[in-house]
Scaffold this motif. Structure first.
Motif, PDB file in Angstrom:
ATOM      1  N   ALA A 117      -6.056 -13.973  -5.832  1.00 27.15           N
ATOM      2  CA  ALA A 117      -6.129 -14.601  -7.155  1.00 27.15           C
ATOM      3  C   ALA A 117      -6.604 -13.592  -8.196  1.00 27.15           C
ATOM      4  O   ALA A 117      -7.602 -12.898  -8.014  1.00 27.15           O
ATOM      5  CB  ALA A 117      -7.087 -15.789  -7.109  1.00 27.15           C
ATOM      6  N   GLY A 118      -5.852 -13.501  -9.288  1.00 22.44           N
ATOM      7  CA  GLY A 118      -6.197 -12.599 -10.371  1.00 22.44           C
ATOM      8  C   GLY A 118      -5.738 -11.171 -10.189  1.00 22.44           C
ATOM      9  O   GLY A 118      -5.860 -10.357 -11.118  1.00 22.44           O
ATOM     10  N   ALA A 119      -5.193 -10.844  -9.031  1.00 21.66           N
ATOM     11  CA  ALA A 119      -4.726  -9.473  -8.795  1.00 21.66           C
ATOM     12  C   ALA A 119      -3.434  -9.200  -9.562  1.00 21.66           C
ATOM     13  O   ALA A 119      -2.591 -10.089  -9.727  1.00 21.66           O
ATOM     14  CB  ALA A 119      -4.491  -9.239  -7.305  1.00 21.66           C
ATOM     15  N   THR A 120      -3.272  -7.984 -10.040  1.00 22.56           N
ATOM     16  CA  THR A 120      -2.030  -7.557 -10.670  1.00 22.56           C
ATOM     17  C   THR A 120      -1.200  -6.814  -9.632  1.00 22.56           C
ATOM     18  O   THR A 120      -1.654  -5.829  -9.048  1.00 22.56           O
ATOM     19  CB  THR A 120      -2.296  -6.648 -11.868  1.00 22.56           C
ATOM     20  N   LEU A 121       0.008  -7.321  -9.390  1.00 20.56           N
ATOM     21  CA  LEU A 121       0.860  -6.778  -8.336  1.00 20.56           C
ATOM     22  C   LEU A 121       2.211  -6.377  -8.912  1.00 20.56           C
ATOM     23  O   LEU A 121       2.735  -7.051  -9.806  1.00 20.56           O
ATOM     24  CB  LEU A 121       1.077  -7.820  -7.232  1.00 20.56           C
ATOM     25  N   PRO A 122       2.810  -5.313  -8.382  1.00 17.46           N
ATOM     26  CA  PRO A 122       4.157  -4.923  -8.794  1.00 17.46           C
ATOM     27  C   PRO A 122       5.188  -5.567  -7.872  1.00 17.46           C
ATOM     28  O   PRO A 122       4.880  -5.981  -6.758  1.00 17.46           O
ATOM     29  CB  PRO A 122       4.149  -3.408  -8.602  1.00 17.46           C
ATOM     30  N   GLY A 123       6.417  -5.625  -8.361  1.00 15.43           N
ATOM     31  CA  GLY A 123       7.488  -6.121  -7.498  1.00 15.43           C
ATOM     32  C   GLY A 123       7.727  -7.599  -7.667  1.00 15.43           C
ATOM     33  O   GLY A 123       7.390  -8.410  -6.809  1.00 15.43           O
ATOM     34  N   VAL A 124       8.332  -7.990  -8.771  1.00 14.75           N
ATOM     35  CA  VAL A 124       8.600  -9.393  -9.061  1.00 14.75           C
ATOM     36  C   VAL A 124       9.898  -9.825  -8.380  1.00 14.75           C
ATOM     37  O   VAL A 124      10.939  -9.173  -8.528  1.00 14.75           O
ATOM     38  CB  VAL A 124       8.701  -9.621 -10.580  1.00 14.75           C
ATOM     39  N   VAL A 125       9.828 -10.910  -7.631  1.00 19.38           N
ATOM     40  CA  VAL A 125      11.023 -11.470  -7.003  1.00 19.38           C
ATOM     41  C   VAL A 125      11.821 -12.211  -8.076  1.00 19.38           C
ATOM     42  O   VAL A 125      11.356 -13.203  -8.648  1.00 19.38           O
ATOM     43  CB  VAL A 125      10.658 -12.419  -5.851  1.00 19.38           C
ATOM     44  N   ALA A 126      13.020 -11.720  -8.349  1.00 18.46           N
ATOM     45  CA  ALA A 126      13.871 -12.338  -9.361  1.00 18.46           C
ATOM     46  C   ALA A 126      14.736 -13.439  -8.768  1.00 18.46           C
ATOM     47  O   ALA A 126      14.979 -14.463  -9.414  1.00 18.46           O
ATOM     48  CB  ALA A 126      14.755 -11.283 -10.019  1.00 18.46           C
ATOM     49  N   ALA A 127      15.229 -13.243  -7.531  1.00 15.52           N
ATOM     50  CA  ALA A 127      16.107 -14.240  -6.915  1.00 15.52           C
ATOM     51  C   ALA A 127      16.085 -14.069  -5.405  1.00 15.52           C
ATOM     52  O   ALA A 127      15.866 -12.977  -4.879  1.00 15.52           O
ATOM     53  CB  ALA A 127      17.532 -14.107  -7.442  1.00 15.52           C
ATOM     54  N   THR A 128      16.323 -15.185  -4.719  1.00 17.76           N
ATOM     55  CA  THR A 128      16.428 -15.193  -3.262  1.00 17.76           C
ATOM     56  C   THR A 128      17.699 -15.945  -2.891  1.00 17.76           C
ATOM     57  O   THR A 128      17.975 -17.019  -3.439  1.00 17.76           O
ATOM     58  CB  THR A 128      15.210 -15.878  -2.622  1.00 17.76           C
ATOM     59  N   TYR A 129      18.471 -15.355  -1.963  1.00 18.14           N
ATOM     60  CA  TYR A 129      19.723 -15.961  -1.511  1.00 18.14           C
ATOM     61  C   TYR A 129      19.654 -16.214  -0.010  1.00 18.14           C
ATOM     62  O   TYR A 129      19.223 -15.342   0.758  1.00 18.14           O
ATOM     63  CB  TYR A 129      20.902 -15.027  -1.794  1.00 18.14           C
ATOM     64  N   LEU A 130      20.089 -17.385   0.391  1.00 17.59           N
ATOM     65  CA  LEU A 130      20.165 -17.752   1.803  1.00 17.59           C
ATOM     66  C   LEU A 130      21.617 -18.052   2.146  1.00 17.59           C
ATOM     67  O   LEU A 130      22.211 -18.987   1.605  1.00 17.59           O
ATOM     68  CB  LEU A 130      19.292 -18.982   2.082  1.00 17.59           C
ATOM     69  N   ARG A 131      22.199 -17.224   3.020  1.00 15.56           N
ATOM     70  CA  ARG A 131      23.618 -17.340   3.382  1.00 15.56           C
ATOM     71  C   ARG A 131      24.502 -17.473   2.137  1.00 15.56           C
ATOM     72  O   ARG A 131      25.400 -18.306   2.066  1.00 15.56           O
ATOM     73  CB  ARG A 131      23.835 -18.511   4.345  1.00 15.56           C
ATOM     74  N   GLY A 132      24.214 -16.625   1.151  1.00 21.12           N
ATOM     75  CA  GLY A 132      25.034 -16.559  -0.052  1.00 21.12           C
ATOM     76  C   GLY A 132      24.691 -17.572  -1.124  1.00 21.12           C
ATOM     77  O   GLY A 132      25.197 -17.480  -2.240  1.00 21.12           O
ATOM     78  N   ARG A 133      23.822 -18.516  -0.812  1.00 17.04           N
ATOM     79  CA  ARG A 133      23.433 -19.536  -1.798  1.00 17.04           C
ATOM     80  C   ARG A 133      22.116 -19.131  -2.445  1.00 17.04           C
ATOM     81  O   ARG A 133      21.147 -18.817  -1.752  1.00 17.04           O
ATOM     82  CB  ARG A 133      23.282 -20.893  -1.121  1.00 17.04           C
ATOM     83  N   ARG A 134      22.056 -19.155  -3.765  1.00 20.55           N
ATOM     84  CA  ARG A 134      20.811 -18.829  -4.452  1.00 20.55           C
ATOM     85  C   ARG A 134      19.833 -19.998  -4.329  1.00 20.55           C
ATOM     86  O   ARG A 134      20.120 -21.108  -4.767  1.00 20.55           O
ATOM     87  CB  ARG A 134      21.065 -18.505  -5.926  1.00 20.55           C
ATOM     88  N   ILE A 135      18.693 -19.726  -3.716  1.00 17.79           N
ATOM     89  CA  ILE A 135      17.704 -20.790  -3.486  1.00 17.79           C
ATOM     90  C   ILE A 135      16.469 -20.629  -4.356  1.00 17.79           C
ATOM     91  O   ILE A 135      15.619 -21.538  -4.399  1.00 17.79           O
ATOM     92  CB  ILE A 135      17.289 -20.845  -2.002  1.00 17.79           C
ATOM     93  N   TYR A 136      16.365 -19.499  -5.051  1.00 14.83           N
ATOM     94  CA  TYR A 136      15.231 -19.276  -5.960  1.00 14.83           C
ATOM     95  C   TYR A 136      15.691 -18.335  -7.045  1.00 14.83           C
ATOM     96  O   TYR A 136      16.401 -17.352  -6.775  1.00 14.83           O
ATOM     97  CB  TYR A 136      14.049 -18.658  -5.202  1.00 14.83           C
ATOM     98  N   HIS A 137      15.279 -18.624  -8.300  1.00 11.05           N
ATOM     99  CA  HIS A 137      15.654 -17.753  -9.411  1.00 11.05           C
ATOM    100  C   HIS A 137      14.607 -17.845 -10.503  1.00 11.05           C
ATOM    101  O   HIS A 137      14.390 -18.922 -11.081  1.00 11.05           O
ATOM    102  CB  HIS A 137      17.027 -18.137  -9.974  1.00 11.05           C
ATOM    103  N   ARG A 138      13.911 -16.726 -10.715  1.00 12.20           N
ATOM    104  CA  ARG A 138      12.980 -16.605 -11.839  1.00 12.20           C
ATOM    105  C   ARG A 138      12.031 -17.798 -11.973  1.00 12.20           C
ATOM    106  O   ARG A 138      11.939 -18.455 -13.012  1.00 12.20           O
ATOM    107  CB  ARG A 138      13.738 -16.399 -13.140  1.00 12.20           C
ATOM    108  N   GLY A 139      11.356 -18.086 -10.905  1.00 11.57           N
ATOM    109  CA  GLY A 139      10.334 -19.126 -10.937  1.00 11.57           C
ATOM    110  C   GLY A 139      10.809 -20.510 -10.575  1.00 11.57           C
ATOM    111  O   GLY A 139       9.993 -21.426 -10.436  1.00 11.57           O
ATOM    112  N   GLN A 140      12.108 -20.700 -10.397  1.00  9.47           N
ATOM    113  CA  GLN A 140      12.644 -22.018 -10.123  1.00  9.47           C
ATOM    114  C   GLN A 140      13.289 -22.057  -8.737  1.00  9.47           C
ATOM    115  O   GLN A 140      14.128 -21.209  -8.404  1.00  9.47           O
ATOM    116  CB  GLN A 140      13.681 -22.412 -11.175  1.00  9.47           C
ATOM    117  N   LEU A 141      12.921 -23.058  -7.954  1.00  2.00           N
ATOM    118  CA  LEU A 141      13.536 -23.278  -6.655  1.00  2.00           C
ATOM    119  C   LEU A 141      14.729 -24.200  -6.798  1.00  2.00           C
ATOM    120  O   LEU A 141      14.697 -25.167  -7.577  1.00  2.00           O
ATOM    121  CB  LEU A 141      12.520 -23.895  -5.689  1.00  2.00           C
ATOM    122  N   THR A 142      15.790 -23.918  -6.058  1.00  2.00           N
ATOM    123  CA  THR A 142      16.958 -24.782  -6.070  1.00  2.00           C
ATOM    124  C   THR A 142      16.628 -26.102  -5.383  1.00  2.00           C
ATOM    125  O   THR A 142      16.058 -26.098  -4.285  1.00  2.00           O
ATOM    126  CB  THR A 142      18.128 -24.102  -5.346  1.00  2.00           C
TER     127      THR A 142
END
Length: 435
Positions: free
Chosen positions: A398-423
């Motif tokens: 908590a409160g730590a500053t970290l590099p490496g922001v996850v922009a999107a996650t794909y599962l078997r070609g389907r986007r399941i996460y994008h910029r803070g929003q879960l599908t």
């Protein structure tokens, strides 16, 4: 690593070609200067459902995974009720997971005293391997094994070709450590550290290597914290023994000297050790002596962490980091000159191989599932516990500053996460070893 076109059809990668090699009219998802990496494979996650879903459950754990770029996780057999130590208990686990998975999930079975006859039925039912504790696990449903129990189980596992994942601490050194600090103030981190001496890890690994040599069973040491045990593992591999080892983000990020007294959100077992030990773990990763980075994601209700009284000796041990693992690992890796290629090796390829999933997971290659994480290595964020998706928002980050922001996650070609929003809607599947 460089510009490329990844071709996907039916959820599977069909080819990886030059950047401009795209068929006319094909839909294209451009990721620009972001890193496209295989979806992370985390083979050390405590989901705790059924029975202790108030600690963590399939929905919340897999949502956190998707937000962190983890597309495959493997669930540990303890902390759920019943523990996954029989085929019937495994069926209860599968029932609990049904229609709740946002990423793909496999399962480890458990080795406990007296269940050697249950190992083959569990293997045939589809578990990917087996986990044991060499010291008390913290829950009554999952007993710890002594040498006699291992001698009964390991020949069975050798015959199956199944890996044995071991929590490597022996109870005798732990008992002496607990006795030595019994009258001391448990709010001091140094007291907790003394209560779990490195000798407990070292002696447990000695036992595992000896039994590996005698039985031929594959042995995997989970969450290595003690760098002094690395020579034992190095010698075992030099002798051709099937021994592998992992470590975790918290052992690579924190150091005992910087843990405040009363900061029980940092408690885990084995404990986080000193800075010099941390650097030796990083060196071992770079040298290939440690093969995997996985989370040991282990949440519990906040009251069990003892944040109010700060007593390390009474608090539950476990750190929840499933959503943060990529960024935590990247911070330390980047500081030491490692690249995203190293992360892909440690956090995708090697865990998939441990779980026997290398034909479908862990790499961007033809024939593998189209599981990807798109992330921005130079973009930073501050950890806000309220934005974490696992069941409870307690975290030492908590409160730590970290590099490496996850922009999107794909599962078997389907986007399941994008910029803070879960599908919406779970897209994950259970992963069973073929009978």
């Amino acid at each position: 690593m460089g510009p490329a076109a990844v071709h996907v059809r039916g959820g599977v990668i069909t080819a990886v070609t030059g950047y401009d090699d795209v068929p006319p009219g094909a839909p294209v998802q451009e990721v620009g200067d972001a890193v496209l990496m295989p979806g992370l494979v985390d083979t050390h996650v405590h989901v705790n459902e059924p029975g202790r879903a108030e600690w963590e459950g399939f929905q919340t754990a897999t949502r956190a995974a998707a937000a962190g770029g983890v597309t495959t996780l493997v669930d540990m057999p303890l902390n759920s009720i019943p523990a996954t130590t029989t085929a019937d208990a495994f069926r209860a686990k599968l029932d609990a997971a049904r229609d709740r998975l946002h990423v793909d999930v496999g399962f480890w079975g458990g080795v406990v005293p007296g269940n050697a006859d249950d190992l083959r039925p569990l293997w045939d039912a589809g578990v990917l391997g087996f986990k044991c504790f060499l010291c008390p696990s913290g829950v009554d449903e999952f007993g710890y094994v002594a040498e006699a129990d291992l001698r009964a189980a390991m020949p069975v596992l050798a015959g199956l070709g199944a890996p044995l994942l071991a929590h490597a601490e022996l109870p005798e050194p732990l008992a002496r450590g607990a006795l030595a600090v019994a009258e001391l103030d448990g709010r001091h981190y140094a007291v907790y550290l003394a209560s779990r001496p490195a000798e407990a890890e070292h002696r447990a690994i000695e036992l595992l290597v000896r039994l590996c040599r005698e039985t031929g069973a594959r042995v995997h040491v989970v969450h290595l914290a003690d760098a002094d045990s690395l020579p034992l593992l190095r010698e075992a591999r030099a002798a051709g023994l099937p021994v592998t080892v992992e470590t975790c983000p918290h052992y690579l990020h924190f150091a005992a000297e910087s843990i405040r007294d009363g900061a029980t959100d940092h408690k885990c077992a084995p404990p986080i050790r000193d800075r010099e030990n941390r650097e030796r773990l990083w060196d071992a990763l770079g040298a290939g002596e440690i093969g995997l980075i996985v989370t040991d994601h282990s949440p519990c209700p906040p009251e069990m962490k003892g944040l109010d009284d700060g007593d390390f000796l009474r608090a539950w041990g476990g750190i929840a980091s499933l959503q943060l693992t990529l960024s935590v690992a990247w911070k330390g890796a980047r500081q030491r000159g490692y690249t995203p290629v190293h992360l892909a090796r440690w956090m995708c390829e090697a865990p998939a191989r441990l779980a026997g999933l290398e034909r479908s997971k862990g790499a961007i290659a033809a024939g593998r599932d189209a599981d990807f994480v798109v992330w921005l290595p130079d973009e930073e964020f501050t950890v806000d516990p309220a934005k974490l998706h696992h069941r409870h928002h307690v975290t030492p980050y908590a409160g730590a500053t970290l590099p490496g922001v996850v922009a999107a996650t794909y599962l078997r070609g389907r986007r399941i996460y994008h910029r803070g929003q879960l599908t919406p809607g779970p897209a994950g599947r259970t992963l069973l070893r073929p009978a």
